[in-house]
Design an enzyme around this catalytic site. Structure first.
Site, PDB file in Angstrom:
ATOM      1  N   HIS A  47       5.526 -11.843  15.842  1.00  0.00           N
ATOM      2  CA  HIS A  47       4.875 -12.224  15.263  1.00  0.00           C
ATOM      3  C   HIS A  47       4.985 -14.021  15.247  1.00  0.00           C
ATOM      4  O   HIS A  47       4.466 -14.870  15.469  1.00  0.00           O
ATOM      5  CB  HIS A  47       5.172 -11.937  13.443  1.00  0.00           C
ATOM      6  CG  HIS A  47       4.971 -10.886  12.849  1.00  0.00           C
ATOM      7  ND1 HIS A  47       5.463 -10.188  12.807  1.00  0.00           N
ATOM      8  CD2 HIS A  47       3.899 -10.709  13.039  1.00  0.00           C
ATOM      9  CE1 HIS A  47       5.047  -9.125  12.023  1.00  0.00           C
ATOM     10  NE2 HIS A  47       4.030  -8.952  11.626  1.00  0.00           N
ATOM     11  N   LYS A 161      -2.752  -8.068  20.147  1.00  0.00           N
ATOM     12  CA  LYS A 161      -3.755  -7.580  20.693  1.00  0.00           C
ATOM     13  C   LYS A 161      -3.175  -6.290  20.106  1.00  0.00           C
ATOM     14  O   LYS A 161      -4.202  -5.119  20.751  1.00  0.00           O
ATOM     15  CB  LYS A 161      -3.934  -8.056  22.352  1.00  0.00           C
ATOM     16  CG  LYS A 161      -4.490  -9.103  22.384  1.00  0.00           C
ATOM     17  CD  LYS A 161      -4.491  -8.997  24.234  1.00  0.00           C
ATOM     18  CE  LYS A 161      -5.501 -10.173  24.728  1.00  0.00           C
ATOM     19  NZ  LYS A 161      -5.665 -10.529  26.212  1.00  0.00           N
TER      20      LYS A 161
HETATM   21  P1  AMP Z   1       1.381  -6.572  10.262  1.00  0.00           P
HETATM   22  O1  AMP Z   1       2.207  -8.219   9.844  1.00  0.00           O
HETATM   23  O2  AMP Z   1       1.960  -5.682  10.958  1.00  0.00           O
HETATM   24  O3  AMP Z   1       0.191  -7.030   9.723  1.00  0.00           O
HETATM   25  O4  AMP Z   1       0.979  -7.731  11.785  1.00  0.00           O
HETATM   26  C1  AMP Z   1       0.445  -8.983  11.458  1.00  0.00           C
HETATM   27  C2  AMP Z   1      -0.157  -9.996  13.302  1.00  0.00           C
HETATM   28  O5  AMP Z   1       1.079  -9.844  14.404  1.00  0.00           O
HETATM   29  C3  AMP Z   1      -1.052  -8.881  13.973  1.00  0.00           C
HETATM   30  O6  AMP Z   1      -2.247  -9.576  14.039  1.00  0.00           O
HETATM   31  C4  AMP Z   1       0.182  -8.417  14.712  1.00  0.00           C
HETATM   32  O7  AMP Z   1      -1.933  -7.736  15.742  1.00  0.00           O
HETATM   33  C5  AMP Z   1       0.562  -9.700  15.340  1.00  0.00           C
HETATM   34  N1  AMP Z   1       1.410  -8.553  15.695  1.00  0.00           N
HETATM   35  C6  AMP Z   1       2.308  -7.491  14.798  1.00  0.00           C
HETATM   36  N2  AMP Z   1       3.044  -7.526  16.418  1.00  0.00           N
HETATM   37  C7  AMP Z   1       2.874  -7.627  17.254  1.00  0.00           C
HETATM   38  C8  AMP Z   1       3.347  -7.460  18.745  1.00  0.00           C
HETATM   39  N3  AMP Z   1       4.546  -7.013  19.158  1.00  0.00           N
HETATM   40  N4  AMP Z   1       2.644  -8.361  19.662  1.00  0.00           N
HETATM   41  C9  AMP Z   1       2.300  -9.850  19.647  1.00  0.00           C
HETATM   42  N5  AMP Z   1       0.681  -9.400  18.121  1.00  0.00           N
HETATM   43  C10 AMP Z   1       1.777  -8.592  17.183  1.00  0.00           C
END
Ligand code: AMP
Length: 293
Positions: A47, A161
């Protein structure tokens, strides 16, 4: 910590907002471009990379922290999903974000999911991969993301991604519904051992953390096999299945990254995706990799 307490802390430049009225008021007074990073909180370095990029590329960075109930299925981990708003705000402030928008469920939805206006992405994009195993998931994702786009009036929104199908579907939504903003795809952030960072990694036991390494290993080995010029899809998938034998594999697939159509054989447009569950805590982990020679 609630919104009022955070606001009372001195010398904090970050504003924590938990209601739509205040968010709209604040946005009226912002000068320059607005970037949005939608999240469900429990922020980690993945994030952080999105937030830092959003701060670099926009005059105002807004991070939303909302565990969106309508994207969870009935037997999924909505109740146990990690919530840590205080440390999330600290990270956002360190990165230079201006606003954290962390609404309560009732603020975002006055009705139950079956009594809401929802955005449903095309069947061809949801009847596969994560959409197949999580019916209604992407309706929930698109609906909340559309609300956040409207509320923040962002010119750019940042997505990882790591959630490749989500990213593709959101790009389609923006195109189909003429949202006036740019979707910025961000690279997957991994641990040194290549495990893709995820808020759900918190659920893993020590033993499962080791088993989970086989997911990225399968993906990286698949790229190596592809580079030999001789590997078929079958050979690539069999090699992955061997590595993932102690996990419960939900899917291993190759899609064309420009159309998201399933592929019979890999090529330079291939995106390989894996979803699997760990044996003890049944944690669902996803990861993917692009094939390049
Ligand atoms: P989430 O909190 O899981 O809904 O994720 C929020 C955003 O962070 C989404 O766009 C995810 O794709 C991105 N995200 C989560 N984990 C990663 C990661 N390891 N690398 C890059 N982006 C991430």
């Amino acid at each position: 910590m609630n919104a009022t307490k955070w606001k009372m802390k001195k010398e904090k430049k970050l504003k924590l907002i938990d209601n739509i009225k205040e968010l709209k008021e604040e946005i009226k007074h912002l000068r320059g471009t607005i970037g949005l990073v939608p999240t469900m909180g429990a922020l980690h370095a993945g994030h952080r990379s999105l937030i830092e990029r959003c701060v670099r590329e926009n005059d105002n960075a807004i991070v939303s922290v909302f565990v969106n109930p309508i994207q969870f299925g009935v037997n999924e981990d909505l109740d146990k999903y990690p919530r840590q708003l205080n440390s999330d705000c600290q990270m956002c402030e360190q990165c230079g974000a201006k606003i954290v928008f962390a609404p309560k469920v009732q603020e975002m939805y006055s009705n139950k999911k079956d009594d809401l206006t929802l955005i449903c992405p095309p069947y061809s994009l949801v009847d596969m991969l994560c959409g197949k195993s999580r019916p209604g998931h992407f309706d929930g994702v698109c609906s909340v993301v559309a609300k956040l786009f409207n509320l923040t009036k962002a010119q750019r929104a940042y997505f990882g991604k790591k959630d490749a199908q989500q990213l593709f579907i959101i790009k389609r939504m923006v195109q189909d519904l003429n949202f006036d903003l740019e979707i910025v795809p961000c690279e997957i952030v991994r641990e040194e051992n290549n495990l893709a960072l995820s808020s759900r990694n918190k659920y893993l036991t020590e033993q499962e953390k080791i088993l989970a390494l086989n997911i990225s290993k399968a993906l990286f080995e698949a790229v190596k096999l592809y580079k030999t010029n001789t590997a078929t899809k079958r050979a690539i998938i069999d090699n992955s299945l061997k590595l993932l034998e102690d996990l419960d594999v939900e899917y291993i697939e190759l899609v064309d990254k420009t159309t998201f159509e399933l592929q019979q054989e890999p090529n330079d447009n291939t995106l390989m995706l894996i979803a699997s569950r760990t044996p003890q805590t049944k944690t669902r982990l996803i990861d993917n990799i692009e094939f390049v020679k």
